[in-house]
Design an enzyme around this catalytic site. Sequence first.
Site, PDB file in Angstrom:
ATOM      1  N   HIS A 164       0.834  -1.206   0.000  1.00 16.07           N
ATOM      2  CA  HIS A 164       0.000   0.000   0.000  1.00 16.07           C
ATOM      3  C   HIS A 164       0.862   1.247   0.000  1.00 16.07           C
ATOM      4  O   HIS A 164       0.672   2.159  -0.802  1.00 16.07           O
ATOM      5  CB  HIS A 164      -0.976   0.040   1.176  1.00 16.07           C
ATOM      6  CG  HIS A 164      -1.774   1.315   1.174  1.00 16.07           C
ATOM      7  ND1 HIS A 164      -1.303   2.485   1.733  1.00 16.07           N
ATOM      8  CD2 HIS A 164      -2.965   1.612   0.609  1.00 16.07           C
ATOM      9  CE1 HIS A 164      -2.191   3.458   1.517  1.00 16.07           C
ATOM     10  NE2 HIS A 164      -3.202   2.951   0.846  1.00 16.07           N
ATOM     11  N   ASP A 217      -7.085   6.742 -10.710  1.00 12.07           N
ATOM     12  CA  ASP A 217      -7.011   6.763  -9.249  1.00 12.07           C
ATOM     13  C   ASP A 217      -8.369   6.981  -8.575  1.00 12.07           C
ATOM     14  O   ASP A 217      -9.155   6.053  -8.456  1.00 12.07           O
ATOM     15  CB  ASP A 217      -5.984   7.819  -8.831  1.00 12.07           C
ATOM     16  CG  ASP A 217      -5.620   7.760  -7.351  1.00 12.07           C
ATOM     17  OD1 ASP A 217      -6.087   6.847  -6.665  1.00 12.07           O
ATOM     18  OD2 ASP A 217      -4.867   8.621  -6.868  1.00 12.07           O
ATOM     19  N   HIS A 273       2.107   7.840  -8.176  1.00  9.99           N
ATOM     20  CA  HIS A 273       2.211   9.271  -7.870  1.00  9.99           C
ATOM     21  C   HIS A 273       3.656   9.774  -8.014  1.00  9.99           C
ATOM     22  O   HIS A 273       3.971  10.440  -8.983  1.00  9.99           O
ATOM     23  CB  HIS A 273       1.663   9.648  -6.482  1.00  9.99           C
ATOM     24  CG  HIS A 273       0.223   9.308  -6.312  1.00  9.99           C
ATOM     25  ND1 HIS A 273      -0.765   9.845  -7.105  1.00  9.99           N
ATOM     26  CD2 HIS A 273      -0.412   8.459  -5.456  1.00  9.99           C
ATOM     27  CE1 HIS A 273      -1.939   9.355  -6.727  1.00  9.99           C
ATOM     28  NE2 HIS A 273      -1.755   8.511  -5.743  1.00  9.99           N
TER      29      HIS A 273
END
Lengths: 450, 450
Positions: A213, A328, A277
């Site tokens: 994550h 996203d 990102h």
Amino acid sequence: MTCSAFWCDQAWRGSLAGVVESGVVIDVDDGVIAAVEVAVATPPPGATVLRGFTIPGLANAHSHAFQRALRGRTEGSGENRTTFWEWRDQMYARAAVIDPDGMHRLARATFAEMVLAGITVVGEFHYLHNHADGTRYDDPNEMGAAILAAADEAGIRITLLDTCYLHGGLDSGRYRPLSKVQRRFTDDDAEQWATRVSAVGCGPQSRVGAAIHSVRAVDPESIEQIALWADHHDAPLHAHVSEQPLENEQCLAAHGVSPTGLLHRHGALGDRFTAVHGTHLSDSDVMLLGEGSATVCLCPTTERDLADGIGGARAMVVSGVGLALGSDSQSVIDPFEEARAVELDQRLASGQRGHHSPAALLGAATAGGYRSLGWPGGGRLVAGAPADFTTLALDSPRMAGLRSCDLLAGAVYAATAADVSTVVVGGAIVVAEGHHDRIDVAAELREVLT
Amino acid sequence: MTCSAFWCDQAWRGSLAGVVESGVVIDVDDGVIAAVEVAVATPPPGATVLRGFTIPGLANAHSHAFQRALRGRTEGSGENRTTFWEWRDQMYARAAVIDPDGMHRLARATFAEMVLAGITVVGEFHYLHNHADGTRYDDPNEMGAAILAAADEAGIRITLLDTCYLHGGLDSGRYRPLSKVQRRFTDDDAEQWATRVSAVGCGPQSRVGAAIHSVRAVDPESIEQIALWADHHDAPLHAHVSEQPLENEQCLAAHGVSPTGLLHRHGALGDRFTAVHGTHLSDSDVMLLGEGSATVCLCPTTERDLADGIGGARAMVVSGVGLALGSDSQSVIDPFEEARAVELDQRLASGQRGHHSPAALLGAATAGGYRSLGWPGGGRLVAGAPADFTTLALDSPRMAGLRSCDLLAGAVYAATAADVSTVVVGGAIVVAEGHHDRIDVAAELREVLT
């Protein structure tokens, strides 16, 4: 084995030189491109004619399908400024109430919206594994199975990026325990994560990848185990990296190194790795990613929406990092908007134009994403690639009047999801004349969202 | 006098509180809203039913119609970085070759594209006054007349912002002579500009405003004359202001003051004044504009495209500046994209969300623009306003599933030009079911662009 042929009056096959060709015949055999011929003046008998501008299928390399339910609902009352972290609370509230049936219906409608936007493969970064109270489902992969079924029904190729989530964040150098809502996300340890993930069943248009994550939620030892699992299964490995400055500060305080540095130290970086990102990377982070031929998946519309900032996409490319793109948070599902945003936001940050060519931007949206999601060779119109492609109509006011030599720039800078006319996934026509062949997308979205 | 009525199942009348009302009846008399009633459960007999989400007509407060021809053609080969000033050379090359017939056809197609996007009034910042060699047309307003005719045929309301352009730039503290291409733009002095502009003929859906091209192109004495003309004619007054840092530097070197300061010193600021862009304003510039209740017209998609930077929109509002929006270079014609870009680019610059409410952003795109263009009271669904409104369909995957309470945020953050179903200008339906009622927009764009 099913064979079929398509004739495109104009197509970009994926070359970084940006060549647009006429009369492109694509022969498909069992879902794979068998041959491509160019300069064929008239459609061969029996070929499906694709009028407009055909490009390789678009890859959405970072999706949280359930966040589609937040669209238009987190904009506050305007004068109350909020941060990424307060948005996360709203997202958690939604994550707390979804069950496998709700996930299936929401993901099915959202994936169908993606196909309408020209997206042919999605990477679903999936971490809602458990019941809301944290207990396991009878089948611990029930949520993942619901997502895979949704993708199959929506006609989209999928990589389920099955996510390991073990801790509630980093604070004063230590991992916090999971919050109540975060207990949905956890496998308790990386070994149980690996056992569960190894049992996920896939079909011909799906595969499984690994995801850490973030360094906030996964400790160094577990990072190593997950990276080993990915190596052993030759699977893609994704992680959220440096979306917000706070993550960098917390990681530095806990481990004396940046998130990228920590992932590198524990064996995660390399060409199977995608940093999602990468908004706040240091120069040495970018160098580490580039040395390993890793990918950065930019999510520009989300990074705008969540006030993340502007990542250094130009420096990434110069350092050898591959780019991919993701929707996203689903605040927008439009791969053309994502592609142009990479360049346009660089322009805002630098005062200069022309950091990335249109072909490079569309390459990130196609081949770059396929590579990131473990479908190497995909996202190009070449023999051996998955038979995934998307046709843009040229009769909207946005696209009308583009010359052949301007089609690539037009696709990147003027096209929208609404201009997609035909979408082919694995040789099957899923969208024709702008309509999904089996799903009333607006009706399903309305049903599941209201 | 023609009377008609419209019934909207859901509408936003323009309140900054963001109220969305049901069953809104709009009575129209001779192109003006005569009365508005809310909570009318069923359509009155004879009323046109507008299903979806109706909002006041959108105002495009800064347009250069001819620049539509540049779309997709200035993106270079990617690795060659370019600047605003190099883009301007490409724009000048296009400006050099257009004649009144070409202007009429290009503006007609471009204005029709605007109406399809929900735009009901355009401010055309017009400075192509002369033959390419700088000689006057027999009718010195021939180009302006071509633009006004184009707007009339496209069914859009227009303010012709007739622009004074006298010098070739500021350099080392002095005005440069006009370059060859700039001779198209000039009236030689402000008096001749005023004489010409005073002769422009208008209809019920058009009016004339004044424009100072910029402090680069107009000297202080001429600024005073133009400002006096605008006061005398109660006309709007626009100027390009501080789009690029270089303009600030050149103005400071020549006049010892910023462009805004110079315009203030010479009587241009006030509530009829609109500063276009305002990307690089100082705090005291913003204060001067706010004290005069001036408007800043942001053009965010152009400011992204031309690498201008991010203006301080939040600080402007706090200082009492009104906001309007413009499509400027036409790289995109989508007022919803412009509106969200104001907020999203502020987020990128600040790391925080929620600088402007959705109602404030849509207010800039509607009432703010009408005010800037000299149609005060317009851009609201209230009695006395021009009967201009736009309906968004709610059956696209972008908009499906929005609750009433999320419609405003959805319109700002998810809608695109492709979601516009109906457009009414002066009480007449110009767009129905997404189609222009008299122009095949794509065909005309194709004809004029290729």
